[in-house]
Design a protein around this motif. Sequence first.
Motif, PDB file in Angstrom:
ATOM      1  N   GLN A 338      11.839 -69.008 -29.339  1.00 47.01           N
ATOM      2  CA  GLN A 338      12.777 -67.948 -29.814  1.00 47.01           C
ATOM      3  C   GLN A 338      12.890 -68.320 -31.375  1.00 47.01           C
ATOM      4  O   GLN A 338      14.516 -69.575 -31.402  1.00 47.01           O
ATOM      5  CB  GLN A 338      14.082 -67.401 -29.219  1.00 47.01           C
ATOM      6  N   SER A 340      14.388 -67.294 -33.843  1.00 46.08           N
ATOM      7  CA  SER A 340      15.476 -66.761 -34.425  1.00 46.08           C
ATOM      8  C   SER A 340      17.008 -67.872 -33.991  1.00 46.08           C
ATOM      9  O   SER A 340      17.625 -67.526 -34.632  1.00 46.08           O
ATOM     10  CB  SER A 340      15.870 -65.223 -34.536  1.00 46.08           C
ATOM     11  N   GLU A 384       7.253 -56.653 -32.535  1.00 43.43           N
ATOM     12  CA  GLU A 384       8.383 -56.797 -32.011  1.00 43.43           C
ATOM     13  C   GLU A 384       7.983 -58.522 -32.349  1.00 43.43           C
ATOM     14  O   GLU A 384       7.377 -59.369 -31.493  1.00 43.43           O
ATOM     15  CB  GLU A 384       8.948 -56.354 -30.573  1.00 43.43           C
ATOM     16  N   LYS A 403      16.373 -58.801 -25.473  1.00 40.83           N
ATOM     17  CA  LYS A 403      17.076 -58.414 -26.853  1.00 40.83           C
ATOM     18  C   LYS A 403      17.438 -59.134 -27.657  1.00 40.83           C
ATOM     19  O   LYS A 403      17.289 -59.988 -27.769  1.00 40.83           O
ATOM     20  CB  LYS A 403      18.132 -57.975 -25.961  1.00 40.83           C
ATOM     21  N   ARG A 404      17.764 -58.433 -29.411  1.00 42.60           N
ATOM     22  CA  ARG A 404      18.341 -59.246 -29.976  1.00 42.60           C
ATOM     23  C   ARG A 404      20.052 -60.138 -29.559  1.00 42.60           C
ATOM     24  O   ARG A 404      19.938 -60.946 -30.511  1.00 42.60           O
ATOM     25  CB  ARG A 404      17.747 -58.009 -31.314  1.00 42.60           C
TER      26      ARG A 404
END
Length: 548
Positions: A338, A340, A384, A403-404
């Motif tokens: 991930q 982010s 996405e 989910k963000r």
Amino acid sequence: MAAASSSDYDGCGAESNEANSKWLDAHYDPMANIHTFSACLALADLHGDGEYKLVVGDLGPGGQQPRLKVLKGPLVMTESPLPALPAAAATFLMEQHEPRTPALALASGPCVYVYKNLRPYFKFSLPQLPPNPLEQDLWNQAKEDRIDPLTLKEMLESIRETAEEPLSVQSLRFLQLELSEMEAFVNQHKSSSIKRQTVITTMTTLKKNLADEDAVSCLVLGTENKELLVLDPEAFTILAKMSLPSVPVFLEVSGQFDVEFRLAAACRNGNIYILRRDSKHPKYCIELSAQPVGLIRVHKVLVVGSTQDSLHGFTHKGKKLWTVQMPAAILTMNLLEQHSRGLQAVMAGLANGEVRIYRDKALLNVIHTPDAVTSLCFGRYGREDNTLIMTTRGGGLIIKILKRTAVFVEGGGEVGPPPAQAMKLNVPRKTRLYVDQTLREREAGTAMHRAFQTDLYLLRLRAARAYLQALESSLSPVSATAREPLKLHAVVPLLVPGFNYPLETFVESLSNKGISDIIKVLVLREGQSAPLLSAHVNMPGNEGLAAA
């Protein structure tokens, strides 16, 4: 499209409802008819339009009719037949020219099929191996009718049992025939020469000279002939060849080929071998107590799944860091990254229908699926960023989106960057000097790295020489034995200037006149004239107690 019915559980094992779930159920089709494993899944922007597709090397039902499929969303966009079962799929950049669209490489049998824009671009075939001389001699005698087919069969079976090198495909097919079919087979192949061809067992990519995400990469192949081959991304020539004690089945690489790289290969003999640049043979060996079922690199840790239903963490030098026992057999493994949140974790699909996500030995999340998962892939799909794609044992397809707002927790602590990381920095604009320096580093990166290594070795040499000189001249206290190190204890009294400190001691007068007087005492360091301490002492007669 069927509605998704799978649910996920938090790291503590308690079932959570839809609102508290970390995943959105995007798609579930139990009749998708996709039969593959994790090495044959790849996500890439194949057309350069920002729309990421899923590439699947499909084995087909029962291992029959293998096909190359490309999915866009839940639907199959294109598919084409394959001549043999796929071993691995990978996407990589071949060149720096625009438009920079990645190429697709699919390993199948002895060949690597390269596609650009989903069109056949190049076919690389493994070099042929020299045949067994005894096998070649037997076929020459059979072609000249000096031995009958039954004798040929008996001799070939003897060679297969005793020789280290495997027989050719022609001989293996001959041994499978009935006695009535052997003579026709020999007559049919009288004019053909024996060819021994190996096949590809695993494949991955290695950056060529830059660590950037969009840098050019080389293909790394593992073969049934116990070799590792590194291919040039443009000419598809063999840049490097390395030998292994056993057949590789899983590969993990890090670094750049032109600078320095480290390669880990899990083999069929239950060992993991570590190779580095310019090494023709393994440098380290990790011996496992069971066969490996998966190999994933998480930062600097090698995570290995074994047939003993457990995950193990090792360093690149073979030191075991941790072990986690699974509740069921491990069917497949892959990496969850991930970007982010800077998170890297291991996903493990189990035979009991669970997909477990671990960071080191800490359990982050458990996903329950309607059927056992046989392949996993996480990354950008469509538009996405964090999409989890799973295929099941029955051929089903499951797509979930993270989910963000989802945050993985281990034990109860929150995972993710600190709040200060969200603050935007006032980054200055790129100057001409910065751009020129960047271009120079790209062009002369290898030379700069080698110059750095040379200076580092010189620094180590000078330090070793200085240490040796200190030992020879006894400038530094050194313990005689390594088990009894020298210990020094220093006690320094605190003397504050401007205060009087009364001290008493015995003094002796060298004069025989019996006079008394006040004498001055100076404390000096050896070799220096400046006093460290001064005091006035009352001298009472020839000898006695003096007070300072």
